[in-house]
Design a protein around this motif. Structure first.
Motif, short mmCIF file in Angstrom:
data_model
loop_
_atom_site.label_atom_id
_atom_site.label_comp_id
_atom_site.label_asym_id
_atom_site.label_seq_id
_atom_site.Cartn_x
_atom_site.Cartn_y
_atom_site.Cartn_z
N ILE A 1 10.87 2.01 12.57
CA ILE A 1 9.73 1.47 12.97
C ILE A 1 9.73 1.46 14.29
CG2 ILE A 1 10.87 -0.52 12.48
CD1 ILE A 1 8.41 -2.07 12.14
N PRO B 1 8.19 -1.23 17.14
CA PRO B 1 7.33 -2.34 17.59
C PRO B 1 7.19 -2.38 18.78
CG PRO B 1 9.51 -3.03 17.31
CD PRO B 1 9.40 -1.42 16.89
N LEU C 1 6.58 4.31 11.74
CA LEU C 1 5.73 3.01 11.63
C LEU C 1 5.52 2.50 13.17
CD1 LEU C 1 7.03 1.00 8.82
CD2 LEU C 1 5.11 2.40 8.84
N ASP D 1 3.81 -0.36 15.21
CA ASP D 1 3.31 -1.44 15.08
C ASP D 1 2.67 -1.87 16.48
OD1 ASP D 1 2.34 -3.90 13.52
OD2 ASP D 1 3.78 -4.75 14.75
N SER E 1 0.85 -4.91 16.78
CA SER E 1 0.25 -6.26 16.61
C SER E 1 0.83 -7.45 17.92
CB SER E 1 0.74 -6.91 15.20
OG SER E 1 2.16 -6.87 15.18
N THR F 1 -0.05 0.38 12.75
CA THR F 1 -0.30 -0.89 11.80
C THR F 1 -0.78 -1.99 13.15
OG1 THR F 1 1.89 -1.57 12.09
CG2 THR F 1 1.38 -0.49 10.32
N GLY F 2 -1.27 -3.10 12.95
CA GLY F 2 -1.78 -4.14 13.57
C GLY F 2 -2.68 -3.76 14.70
N THR G 1 -1.63 -4.39 8.63
CA THR G 1 -0.34 -4.92 9.02
C THR G 1 0.82 -4.45 8.69
OG1 THR G 1 -0.02 -6.20 6.95
CG2 THR G 1 -1.53 -7.15 8.51
N LEU G 2 1.71 -4.71 9.20
CA LEU G 2 3.20 -4.02 9.23
C LEU G 2 3.63 -4.24 7.80
CD1 LEU G 2 5.54 -2.32 10.29
CD2 LEU G 2 6.54 -4.66 11.23
#
Length: 508
Positions: A395, A397, A427, A429, A431, A461-462, A487-488
Motif C-alpha cells: 500500500i 498512502p 494500493l 490511497d 484520501s 482509493t480515496g 475507500t481503502l
C-alpha cells in the motif's frame, strides 16, 4: 571604592593563590597518568573553576594589563558583530535596533568593550525564559555616545539593583557575578558611566554613556616575552605558549567564555588547534594545513549549534596575535629586516593562513551540502512510505500536499520498489492528499500507467471530490489495469476475499 577594593584583593591573591593551585593541578595530572581515578578528574575540574575565577578577578581588577592599544571604532559595528554570535537565539528573541549616526566612532580598547557588551547581551538573552524582545539603541551628541540595551525578561528586584557590579554577587543559580563586575570596571576605565533600570516581570535596561574625546594610542603592541639568543621563531612561540594563548583569549573576547562549551559540543579544542595551525604554517607544511582545514570544516559543519561567526572571529584573532608575536620576535632578536624581506614574510604568512581559511570553508560548505542532501533523501523516502501487506501486495498512502518534485520522487520510489520487491498489486490511497494541481494530477496518473507496464495492478482509493472534478476536466481515463475504490477499507476487504478465495482454490 568598590572597584578599587577589587584591585587590592586581586593583587594580593594573584601569586599567593593562583600559582599554588596551578602547581597542584600539574601534580594531579601526573598522578592521573600513574593511578587513574574518577575523583582526580573531579578535583581537576574544580581546580580549573577556581583558577578561572581568579583569572576573572584579575581581569576585572586590571584590564589594562592586557596591553591592548586604544583605537577608534564604531560601537554600532561592534554591536552588530556581537549579535551574530547569538543567531541560535533569534528564533525566540526578537531584536529591535535603533542606530542613530552609526558612523560616529569612539576611542577605547575595542576588545575590552566588546567583551563588556557581550556580557550585557548574554545576560539579556538569559533573562528571557521564552519568547521576548531585546531593544538596542545608539545615539550621540557633540561630546557623548549613548547606548541603551533593554530586554523584556524577568527583571531584577529593586533591593538588588544597588548590588549589581559587586564581585561574586549574582541573581543566577550558577553565576559567579564577575561578568557585570567586568562590565562596570571596563566602562569606568573608559571614562564612561552605567545606569541600570529594572522592574520585576517587566525587564531590565542598561544605559551606558561614553565620551568621544579619549586620546588614541597608535603604538605597536610591545610584550614582555621570554627570549633566548639565536632562538628560531618556532621555538620562540613554544617557550611563550601560555602567553600566546592568553593573548588569543584577550583578543577574542566574545569567545573566551564559550571555549569550554565548544569543546563539549564538538570536541574542538580551540587553543590547541590554534597552536597546531601556527606551527604547521611556520614549518611550511601546506598539505597538512589543507588536511587540517578540511577536518576542521567538517567538525564545524557536523554540529549545527556551532556558530560559524565564532570560528571566523577566532581565526582573525589568531592572525592578529601571530603578527604581534612576530613583531616582538624581531624586536627582541634585533634583526635588521629589509622592506623586501618584510613584505615577503607578510605575503607568505597571510597566503598560508588564507589557504587554511579557504579550505575550511570549502570543506564546511561541502559537508553541509551533503548533510542537506542526505536529509532531503531521508525526507523523500519517508514521503513515499510503501507498506507491504503480503508477499505481493503493498500500500502507498499519499499524505499532505503533492507537488511536482514529490510526484517525481513517488514515481522513482514506487517503480523501483515494485521491481525490487516483486509487488503484483499496489494500493494507492489518496484520501490524505490535501491539494493537487492539474500538472500533478496528470503526472500521478501517468505513474499508474508505469505501474501497469511493470506487470503490477494499481488500485486507487480515496479520490476526493475536488480531485475527481479535476480528473474529469482533464479528460483523464483509467486503463483496464487500474481500478478505483471509494475507500481503502473497501479495497482491503475485497482484496482480502480474493486472496482468501484463491488460497482456497489452491488447496482444493
Amino acid at each position: 571604592m568598590r572597584l578599587a577594593s577589587v584591585g587590592q584583593i586581586a593583587a594580593g591573591i594573584a601569586h599567593e593563590v593562583r600559582n599554588p593551585l596551578t602547581a597542584v593541578k600539574g601534580f594531579l595530572q601526573l598522578l592521573q597518568e600513574q593511578a587513574p581515578h574518577n575523583y582526580i578528574d573531579i578535583a581537576q575540574q574544580e581546580l580549573d573553576n577556581a583558577i578561572s575565577t581568579l583569572q576573572n578577578l584579575l581581569n576585572v581588577s586590571k584590564p589594562d594589563a592586557e596591553d591592548e592599544p586604544v583605537t577608534r571604532f564604531s560601537l554600532c559595528a561592534e554591536l552588530e558583530s556581537l549579535l551574530s554570535l547569538f543567531q541560535d537565539q533569534i528564533y525566540r528573541v526578537t531584536i529591535e535596533k535603533s542606530f542613530e549616526q552609526p558612523e560616529v566612532e569612539i576611542s577605547g580598547r575595542k576588545n575590552q568593550l566588546k567583551r563588556a557588551f557581550f556580557n550585557i547581551l548574554k545576560n539579556s538573552f538569559e533573562a528571557i525564559p521564552g519568547k521576548g524582545t531585546i531593544r538596542i539603541s545608539h545615539s550621540c551628541d557633540n561630546n557623548m555616545v549613548y547606548v541603551s540595551i533593554s530586554d523584556s525578561g524577568v527583571g531584577i528586584p529593586r533591593e538588588k539593583l544597588m548590588l549589581l557590579g559587586t564581585p561574586f554577587f549574582t541573581t543566577k543559580s550558577e553565576g559567579t557575578g564577575m561578568g557585570l563586575t567586568y562590565v562596570y570596571s571596563t566602562v569606568y576605565q573608559h571614562g564612561g558611566s552605567i545606569r541600570v533600570e529594572s522592574e520585576e516581570g517587566q525587564g531590565t535596561t542598561f544605559l551606558l554613556e561614553f565620551p568621544l574625546n579619549v586620546p588614541v594610542d597608535k603604538g605597536v603592541v610591545v610584550m614582555d616575552l621570554q627570549y633566548e639568543q639565536g632562538i628560531q621563531l618556532k621555538d620562540f612561540l613554544n617557550i611563550n605558549k601560555d602567553e600566546f594563548e592568553q593573548r588569543l583569549l584577550n583578543e577574542a573576547v566574545n569567545i573566551r567564555d564559550i571555549i569550554q562549551e565548544i569543546k563539549t559540543i564538538g570536541n574542538i579544542d580551540l587553543l590547541s588547534n590554534a597552536q597546531k595551525l601556527v606551527h604547521l604554517m611556520i614549518d611550511h607544511k601546506d598539505l597538512e594545513i589543507v588536511n587540517f582545514a578540511q577536518q576542521e570544516g567538517q567538525l564545524w559543519a557536523r554540529h549545527s549549534s556551532l556558530n560559524l561567526a565564532v570560528k571566523l572571529e577566532w581565526f582573525q584573532a589568531i592572525r592578529r596575535v601571530l603578527w604581534d608575536f612576530i613583531y616582538n620576535y624581531e624586536r627582541l632578536s634585533k634583526q635588521q629586516i629589509t622592506r623586501e624581506q618584510f613584505f615577503a614574510l607578510e605575503r607568505q604568512i597571510n597566503t598560508t593562513l588564507d589557504i587554511f581559511l579557504r579550505h575550511f570553508f570549502m570543506s564546511y560548505t561541502r559537508f553541509k551540502d551533503e548533510l542537506i542532501q542526505s536529509h532531503k533523501e531521508l525526507i523523500d523516502d519517508l514521503s513515499v512510505p510503501i507498506i507491504p501487506l503480503s508477499a505481493s501486495v503493498s500500500i502507498l498512502p499519499l499524505l499532505g500536499t503533492v507537488d511536482t518534485h514529490r510526484a517525481k520522487v513517488i514515481q522513482e520510489k514506487a517503480l523501483h520498489q515494485i521491481g525490487a520487491s516483486k509487488i503484483r498489486t499496489l494500493l494507492i490511497d489518496m484520501s490524505g492528499v490535501a491539494f493537487l494541481d492539474t500538472m500533478v494530477v496528470k503526472h500521478l496518473f501517468k505513474i499508474m500507467d508505469g505501474v501497469s507496464y511493470m506487470g503490477c495492478k494499481a488500485i486507487v482509493t480515496g479520490i476526493r471530490p475536488e480531485i475527481a472534478s479535476t480528473i474529469v476536466d482533464l479528460g483523464i481515463s483509467f486503463s483496464d489495469k487500474v481500478e478505483t475504490k471509494g475507500t481503502l477499507q473497501q479495497a482491503l476487504e475485497e482484496l482480502g476475499l480474493q486472496i482468501l478465495d484463491s488460497e482456497t482454490r489452491g488447496i482444493s
